[in-house]
Structure formats: C-alpha cells, structure tokens
Design a protein around this motif. Structure first.
Motif, PDB file in Angstrom:
ATOM      1  N   ILE A  66       0.830  -1.200   0.000  1.00  0.00           N
ATOM      2  CA  ILE A  66       0.000   0.000   0.000  1.00  0.00           C
ATOM      3  C   ILE A  66       0.866   1.251   0.000  1.00  0.00           C
ATOM      4  O   ILE A  66       0.583   2.226  -0.708  1.00  0.00           O
ATOM      5  N   ARG A  67       1.936   1.235   0.779  1.00  0.00           N
ATOM      6  CA  ARG A  67       2.848   2.386   0.818  1.00  0.00           C
ATOM      7  C   ARG A  67       3.409   2.682  -0.574  1.00  0.00           C
ATOM      8  O   ARG A  67       3.432   3.837  -1.020  1.00  0.00           O
ATOM      9  N   PHE A  68       3.828   1.656  -1.292  1.00  0.00           N
ATOM     10  CA  PHE A  68       4.353   1.844  -2.645  1.00  0.00           C
ATOM     11  C   PHE A  68       3.252   2.298  -3.606  1.00  0.00           C
ATOM     12  O   PHE A  68       3.507   3.121  -4.497  1.00  0.00           O
ATOM     13  N   LEU A  69       2.051   1.780  -3.442  1.00  0.00           N
ATOM     14  CA  LEU A  69       0.939   2.196  -4.297  1.00  0.00           C
ATOM     15  C   LEU A  69       0.608   3.672  -4.091  1.00  0.00           C
ATOM     16  O   LEU A  69       0.281   4.386  -5.047  1.00  0.00           O
ATOM     17  N   LYS A  70       0.712   4.136  -2.870  1.00  0.00           N
ATOM     18  CA  LYS A  70       0.456   5.558  -2.602  1.00  0.00           C
ATOM     19  C   LYS A  70       1.518   6.434  -3.260  1.00  0.00           C
ATOM     20  O   LYS A  70       1.209   7.521  -3.765  1.00  0.00           O
ATOM     21  N   ILE A  71       2.744   5.973  -3.269  1.00  0.00           N
ATOM     22  CA  ILE A  71       3.810   6.709  -3.967  1.00  0.00           C
ATOM     23  C   ILE A  71       3.504   6.743  -5.466  1.00  0.00           C
ATOM     24  O   ILE A  71       3.636   7.788  -6.114  1.00  0.00           O
ATOM     25  N   ALA A  72       3.078   5.612  -6.004  1.00  0.00           N
ATOM     26  CA  ALA A  72       2.724   5.541  -7.433  1.00  0.00           C
ATOM     27  C   ALA A  72       1.589   6.509  -7.751  1.00  0.00           C
ATOM     28  O   ALA A  72       1.632   7.221  -8.767  1.00  0.00           O
ATOM     29  N   ARG A  73       0.597   6.552  -6.876  1.00  0.00           N
ATOM     30  CA  ARG A  73      -0.555   7.444  -7.087  1.00  0.00           C
ATOM     31  C   ARG A  73      -0.110   8.903  -7.082  1.00  0.00           C
ATOM     32  O   ARG A  73      -0.546   9.697  -7.916  1.00  0.00           O
ATOM     33  N   ARG A  74       0.775   9.252  -6.160  1.00  0.00           N
ATOM     34  CA  ARG A  74       1.275  10.631  -6.118  1.00  0.00           C
ATOM     35  C   ARG A  74       2.073  10.965  -7.379  1.00  0.00           C
ATOM     36  O   ARG A  74       1.997  12.090  -7.891  1.00  0.00           O
ATOM     37  N   SER A  75       2.815   9.997  -7.880  1.00  0.00           N
ATOM     38  CA  SER A  75       3.561  10.225  -9.124  1.00  0.00           C
ATOM     39  C   SER A  75       2.617  10.466 -10.291  1.00  0.00           C
ATOM     40  O   SER A  75       2.913  11.282 -11.176  1.00  0.00           O
ATOM     41  N   ALA A  76       1.479   9.786 -10.307  1.00  0.00           N
ATOM     42  CA  ALA A  76       0.495  10.011 -11.368  1.00  0.00           C
ATOM     43  C   ALA A  76      -0.064  11.434 -11.286  1.00  0.00           C
ATOM     44  O   ALA A  76      -0.261  12.096 -12.319  1.00  0.00           O
ATOM     45  N   SER A  77      -0.282  11.923 -10.083  1.00  0.00           N
ATOM     46  CA  SER A  77      -0.731  13.309  -9.921  1.00  0.00           C
ATOM     47  C   SER A  77       0.346  14.287 -10.373  1.00  0.00           C
ATOM     48  O   SER A  77       0.051  15.330 -10.971  1.00  0.00           O
ATOM     49  N   GLU A  78       1.594  13.952 -10.097  1.00  0.00           N
ATOM     50  CA  GLU A  78       2.708  14.783 -10.549  1.00  0.00           C
ATOM     51  C   GLU A  78       2.730  14.866 -12.073  1.00  0.00           C
ATOM     52  O   GLU A  78       2.899  15.951 -12.648  1.00  0.00           O
ATOM     53  N   VAL A  79       2.530  13.741 -12.742  1.00  0.00           N
ATOM     54  CA  VAL A  79       2.471  13.740 -14.207  1.00  0.00           C
ATOM     55  C   VAL A  79       1.343  14.655 -14.677  1.00  0.00           C
ATOM     56  O   VAL A  79       1.520  15.454 -15.603  1.00  0.00           O
ATOM     57  N   GLN A  80       0.187  14.558 -14.038  1.00  0.00           N
ATOM     58  CA  GLN A  80      -0.951  15.391 -14.446  1.00  0.00           C
ATOM     59  C   GLN A  80      -0.610  16.874 -14.325  1.00  0.00           C
ATOM     60  O   GLN A  80      -0.929  17.658 -15.218  1.00  0.00           O
ATOM     61  N   SER A  81       0.046  17.262 -13.255  1.00  0.00           N
ATOM     62  CA  SER A  81       0.429  18.652 -13.086  1.00  0.00           C
ATOM     63  C   SER A  81       1.451  19.082 -14.139  1.00  0.00           C
ATOM     64  O   SER A  81       1.347  20.170 -14.717  1.00  0.00           O
ATOM     65  N   GLN A  82       2.402  18.231 -14.408  1.00  0.00           N
ATOM     66  CA  GLN A  82       3.438  18.555 -15.389  1.00  0.00           C
ATOM     67  C   GLN A  82       2.862  18.665 -16.799  1.00  0.00           C
ATOM     68  O   GLN A  82       3.375  19.428 -17.628  1.00  0.00           O
ATOM     69  N   TYR A  84       0.146  20.100 -17.564  1.00  0.00           N
ATOM     70  CA  TYR A  84      -0.326  21.473 -17.719  1.00  0.00           C
ATOM     71  C   TYR A  84       0.811  22.414 -18.108  1.00  0.00           C
ATOM     72  O   TYR A  84       0.629  23.307 -18.943  1.00  0.00           O
ATOM     73  N   LEU A  85       1.971  22.220 -17.511  1.00  0.00           N
ATOM     74  CA  LEU A  85       3.115  23.050 -17.877  1.00  0.00           C
ATOM     75  C   LEU A  85       3.514  22.787 -19.329  1.00  0.00           C
ATOM     76  O   LEU A  85       3.820  23.730 -20.073  1.00  0.00           O
ATOM     77  N   ALA A  86       3.471  21.528 -19.737  1.00  0.00           N
ATOM     78  CA  ALA A  86       3.778  21.195 -21.133  1.00  0.00           C
ATOM     79  C   ALA A  86       2.777  21.869 -22.078  1.00  0.00           C
ATOM     80  O   ALA A  86       3.167  22.360 -23.148  1.00  0.00           O
ATOM     81  N   LEU A  87       1.527  21.925 -21.672  1.00  0.00           N
ATOM     82  CA  LEU A  87       0.516  22.620 -22.476  1.00  0.00           C
ATOM     83  C   LEU A  87       0.812  24.115 -22.514  1.00  0.00           C
ATOM     84  O   LEU A  87       0.788  24.734 -23.590  1.00  0.00           O
ATOM     85  N   ASP A  88       1.096  24.690 -21.348  1.00  0.00           N
ATOM     86  CA  ASP A  88       1.374  26.130 -21.276  1.00  0.00           C
ATOM     87  C   ASP A  88       2.584  26.527 -22.118  1.00  0.00           C
ATOM     88  O   ASP A  88       2.618  27.616 -22.690  1.00  0.00           O
ATOM     89  N   ARG A  89       3.565  25.637 -22.204  1.00  0.00           N
ATOM     90  CA  ARG A  89       4.765  25.902 -22.989  1.00  0.00           C
ATOM     91  C   ARG A  89       4.565  25.526 -24.461  1.00  0.00           C
ATOM     92  O   ARG A  89       5.478  25.638 -25.270  1.00  0.00           O
ATOM     93  N   GLU A  90       3.374  25.055 -24.798  1.00  0.00           N
ATOM     94  CA  GLU A  90       2.997  24.665 -26.163  1.00  0.00           C
ATOM     95  C   GLU A  90       3.808  23.495 -26.697  1.00  0.00           C
ATOM     96  O   GLU A  90       4.107  23.401 -27.881  1.00  0.00           O
ATOM     97  N   TYR A  91       4.151  22.571 -25.789  1.00  0.00           N
ATOM     98  CA  TYR A  91       4.812  21.337 -26.193  1.00  0.00           C
ATOM     99  C   TYR A  91       3.790  20.284 -26.604  1.00  0.00           C
ATOM    100  O   TYR A  91       4.131  19.356 -27.341  1.00  0.00           O
TER     101      TYR A  91
END
Length: 121
Positions: A66-82, A84-91
């Motif tokens: 479960i601890r590792f799954l929570k880390i994985a879930r947070r990484s997925a949220s990190e990807v989602q946030s990133q 947006y930056l890729a969109l803002d930079r028109e990548y």
C-alpha cells in the motif's frame, strides 16, 4: 478473475505502462525534448508509477505494498500537473493533455481499487 502471480498481471501496472509510453512519445518531440528539466521530470514521474507498483508487489506485506501504491498514485498526480506546464509551454495540445491526463486518472482509479482490496485482506 484471473490469478495475479506477477506484477505484470496487475491492471494498474499495465495502465501505468501505457501512460509511461505515451509520455515518452510526447517528450520525444523536438521542442519538448529540448526542455531537459521538464522532460526528465515528467518521464521520471511516469516511470515511477509503474516501477513503484512493481516494487510494491514484491514488498512482502499488504501495508508495505500500500505504501508503494500511494507513492505511485502521487507520481500520477505529478504527471498530471506537469502536463499542464507542457501545455502552457505549447509542447502538447489540449487533446494530448486530455488523453494523457485521463490515462493517469484511470491509473489512479486502478491503484485506489488495489489499495482498497489490500486493506480488506
């Protein structure tokens, strides 16, 4: 339901693998590939999702998995946030953001389902 014997059998890992490959496809574009910091961060975060699911599978106990799954879930949220930056930079385009974002959301849903299952057993 098929018996899960290897981490590759987990739907969450399979979906994370799809997401990681999509992120790599997006980041290989010339303009995106020149942004070394964002490129490395989003690739690393995407890979972290599938790798933490795999590592947790062999952790030896449900709480540790479960601890590792929570880390994985947070990484997925990190990807989602990133994304947006890729969109803002028109990548990437809005459609590409939506496709990758939705794949990350589906991955998180599967991870949450696995966490719920492990908590019950």
């Amino acid at each position: 339901m098929a018996k899960i014997e290897r981490f590759e059998d987990l739907q969450s890992w399979q979906k994370a693998r799809q997401l990681t490959n999509l992120i790599y496809d997006l980041t290989e574009r010339p303009k995106f590939s020149k942004d070394f910091r964002l490129n490395g961060q989003i690739q690393g975060a995407a890979g972290s999702i599938m790798h933490n699911i795999a590592e947790g599978f062999d952790a030896g106990s449900n709480p540790e998995f479960i601890r590792f799954l929570k880390i994985a879930r947070r990484s997925a949220s990190e990807v989602q946030s990133q994304l947006y930056l890729a969109l803002d930079r028109e990548y990437i385009t809005q459609d590409e953001l939506s496709a990758a974002y939705n794949l990350a959301t589906e991955t998180k849903r599967l991870i949450n389902g696995m966490i719920g299952y492990l908590r019950k057993t």
